[in-house]
Scaffold this motif. Structure first.
Motif, PDB file in Angstrom:
ATOM      1  N   UNK A 131       0.834  -1.211   0.000  1.00 35.75           N
ATOM      2  CA  UNK A 131       0.000   0.000   0.000  1.00 35.75           C
ATOM      3  C   UNK A 131       0.869   1.262   0.000  1.00 35.75           C
ATOM      4  N   UNK A 132       1.877   1.365   0.875  1.00 34.63           N
ATOM      5  CA  UNK A 132       2.701   2.583   0.845  1.00 34.63           C
ATOM      6  C   UNK A 132       3.426   2.774  -0.491  1.00 34.63           C
ATOM      7  N   UNK A 133       3.997   1.709  -1.032  1.00 36.41           N
ATOM      8  CA  UNK A 133       4.724   1.853  -2.302  1.00 36.41           C
ATOM      9  C   UNK A 133       3.766   2.130  -3.465  1.00 36.41           C
ATOM     10  N   UNK A 134       2.542   1.680  -3.368  1.00 37.92           N
ATOM     11  CA  UNK A 134       1.576   1.891  -4.451  1.00 37.92           C
ATOM     12  C   UNK A 134       1.265   3.373  -4.654  1.00 37.92           C
ATOM     13  N   UNK A 135       1.606   4.191  -3.674  1.00 37.13           N
ATOM     14  CA  UNK A 135       1.366   5.633  -3.809  1.00 37.13           C
ATOM     15  C   UNK A 135       2.515   6.331  -4.540  1.00 37.13           C
ATOM     16  N   UNK A 136       3.587   5.598  -4.854  1.00 36.23           N
ATOM     17  CA  UNK A 136       4.706   6.176  -5.602  1.00 36.23           C
ATOM     18  C   UNK A 136       4.285   6.391  -7.052  1.00 36.23           C
ATOM     19  N   UNK A 137       5.037   7.246  -7.716  1.00 38.60           N
ATOM     20  CA  UNK A 137       4.751   7.556  -9.112  1.00 38.60           C
ATOM     21  C   UNK A 137       6.022   7.449  -9.951  1.00 38.60           C
ATOM     22  N   UNK A 138       5.812   7.351 -11.254  1.00 39.90           N
ATOM     23  CA  UNK A 138       6.892   7.480 -12.220  1.00 39.90           C
ATOM     24  C   UNK A 138       6.444   8.526 -13.230  1.00 39.90           C
ATOM     25  N   UNK A 139       7.400   9.164 -13.856  1.00 40.71           N
ATOM     26  CA  UNK A 139       7.077  10.173 -14.866  1.00 40.71           C
ATOM     27  C   UNK A 139       7.805   9.848 -16.160  1.00 40.71           C
ATOM     28  N   UNK A 140       7.094  10.047 -17.250  1.00 42.64           N
ATOM     29  CA  UNK A 140       7.655   9.818 -18.583  1.00 42.64           C
ATOM     30  C   UNK A 140       6.924  10.749 -19.544  1.00 42.64           C
ATOM     31  N   UNK A 141       7.649  11.328 -20.491  1.00 49.17           N
ATOM     32  CA  UNK A 141       6.996  12.251 -21.423  1.00 49.17           C
ATOM     33  C   UNK A 141       5.789  11.641 -22.154  1.00 49.17           C
ATOM     34  N   UNK A 142       5.820  10.360 -22.369  1.00 49.64           N
ATOM     35  CA  UNK A 142       4.743   9.696 -23.119  1.00 49.64           C
ATOM     36  C   UNK A 142       3.443   9.620 -22.328  1.00 49.64           C
ATOM     37  N   UNK A 143       3.536   9.445 -21.008  1.00 54.73           N
ATOM     38  CA  UNK A 143       2.324   9.259 -20.192  1.00 54.73           C
ATOM     39  C   UNK A 143       2.174  10.296 -19.079  1.00 54.73           C
ATOM     40  N   UNK A 144       3.170  11.128 -18.889  1.00 56.44           N
ATOM     41  CA  UNK A 144       3.124  12.081 -17.777  1.00 56.44           C
ATOM     42  C   UNK A 144       3.464  11.368 -16.482  1.00 56.44           C
ATOM     43  N   UNK A 145       2.925  11.844 -15.394  1.00 59.50           N
ATOM     44  CA  UNK A 145       3.148  11.225 -14.084  1.00 59.50           C
ATOM     45  C   UNK A 145       2.007  10.257 -13.819  1.00 59.50           C
ATOM     46  N   UNK A 146       2.376   9.014 -13.549  1.00 59.58           N
ATOM     47  CA  UNK A 146       1.383   7.969 -13.285  1.00 59.58           C
ATOM     48  C   UNK A 146       1.754   7.219 -12.013  1.00 59.58           C
ATOM     49  N   UNK A 147       0.752   6.602 -11.413  1.00 63.99           N
ATOM     50  CA  UNK A 147       1.001   5.782 -10.230  1.00 63.99           C
ATOM     51  C   UNK A 147       1.645   4.468 -10.654  1.00 63.99           C
ATOM     52  N   UNK A 148       2.224   3.777  -9.695  1.00 60.50           N
ATOM     53  CA  UNK A 148       2.825   2.483 -10.010  1.00 60.50           C
ATOM     54  C   UNK A 148       1.777   1.468 -10.460  1.00 60.50           C
ATOM     55  N   UNK A 149       0.555   1.569  -9.943  1.00 58.26           N
ATOM     56  CA  UNK A 149      -0.496   0.666 -10.422  1.00 58.26           C
ATOM     57  C   UNK A 149      -0.803   0.984 -11.882  1.00 58.26           C
ATOM     58  N   UNK A 150      -0.809   2.268 -12.236  1.00 53.83           N
ATOM     59  CA  UNK A 150      -1.044   2.639 -13.627  1.00 53.83           C
ATOM     60  C   UNK A 150       0.098   2.177 -14.542  1.00 53.83           C
ATOM     61  N   UNK A 151       1.274   1.950 -13.985  1.00 50.28           N
ATOM     62  CA  UNK A 151       2.354   1.367 -14.786  1.00 50.28           C
ATOM     63  C   UNK A 151       1.910   0.009 -15.315  1.00 50.28           C
ATOM     64  N   UNK A 152       1.099  -0.692 -14.556  1.00 49.63           N
ATOM     65  CA  UNK A 152       0.540  -1.963 -15.022  1.00 49.63           C
ATOM     66  C   UNK A 152      -0.394  -1.754 -16.200  1.00 49.63           C
TER      67      UNK A 152
END
Length: 172
Positions: A131-152
């Motif tokens: 749960x705590x790590x699921x609140x992390x994000x990644x950013x990429x020009x193609x998708x912007x900033x997304x949550x780690x679940x959205x990485x899926x």
């Protein structure tokens, strides 16, 4: 009451398994000659498409798991955008970064093995997502900033996109 994170992860993994199974089945249906033959000069072969998907999926899985640095706590103002909005921005073709280009020598067998290993990494990364790590994000020009679940969700969309590419290349 169902755990919202567990439900989202279950949905992502089910969609991934479906998309990955279709891609793998398509590559398995290709003969070795078809798998290593580009339909136009300079285009990727079906084996290269599979190798690229495996590399991309492994990369995102390692960001989700924390094995690779790059995910960070969400910015204070972060609000997840609906995946349908993000996916709409993924429709235009884009040249993959050189680091995600597959080897010219990609084979059907090697790509299938890499896709299997990537699938294992995805399952491990998302099954272990706290749960705590699921609140992390990644950013990429193609998708912007997304949550780690959205990485899926991105993994699934990317796999589907390249399955369609492989379908065009193989003509089936």
């Amino acid at each position: 009451m169902a755990d919202p994170l567990a439900s989202r992860i279950e949905r992502v993994l089910a969609a991934f398994w479906d998309a990955n199974a279709r891609l793998v089945a398509r590559l398995e249906s290709a003969s070795e000659t078809e798998a290593v033959t580009a339909h136009v000069p300079g285009a990727w072969t079906p084996a290269q498409i599979g190798a690229h998907v495996a590399t991309f999926n492994t990369l995102l899985a390692s960001l989700v798991s924390g094995e690779r640095p790059g995910a960070s706590p969400a910015p204070p103002d972060f609000v997840e955008r609906p995946w349908t909005d993000i996916q709409a921005s993924l429709l235009s073709p884009v040249e993959a970064p050189q680091s995600l280009h597959p080897p010219v020598s990609s084979t059907r067998a090697a790509s299938l093995a890499a896709l299997g290993e990537a699938a294992g990494a995805i399952v491990q990364a998302f099954s272990g997502l706290s749960e705590p790590r699921s609140t992390f994000t990644i950013s990429h020009p193609r998708v912007g900033t997304i949550s780690l679940v959205q990485a899926g969700d991105w993994i699934v969309a990317h796999t589907i996109r390249h399955n369609a590419q492989m379908k065009r290349v193989l003509g089936r």
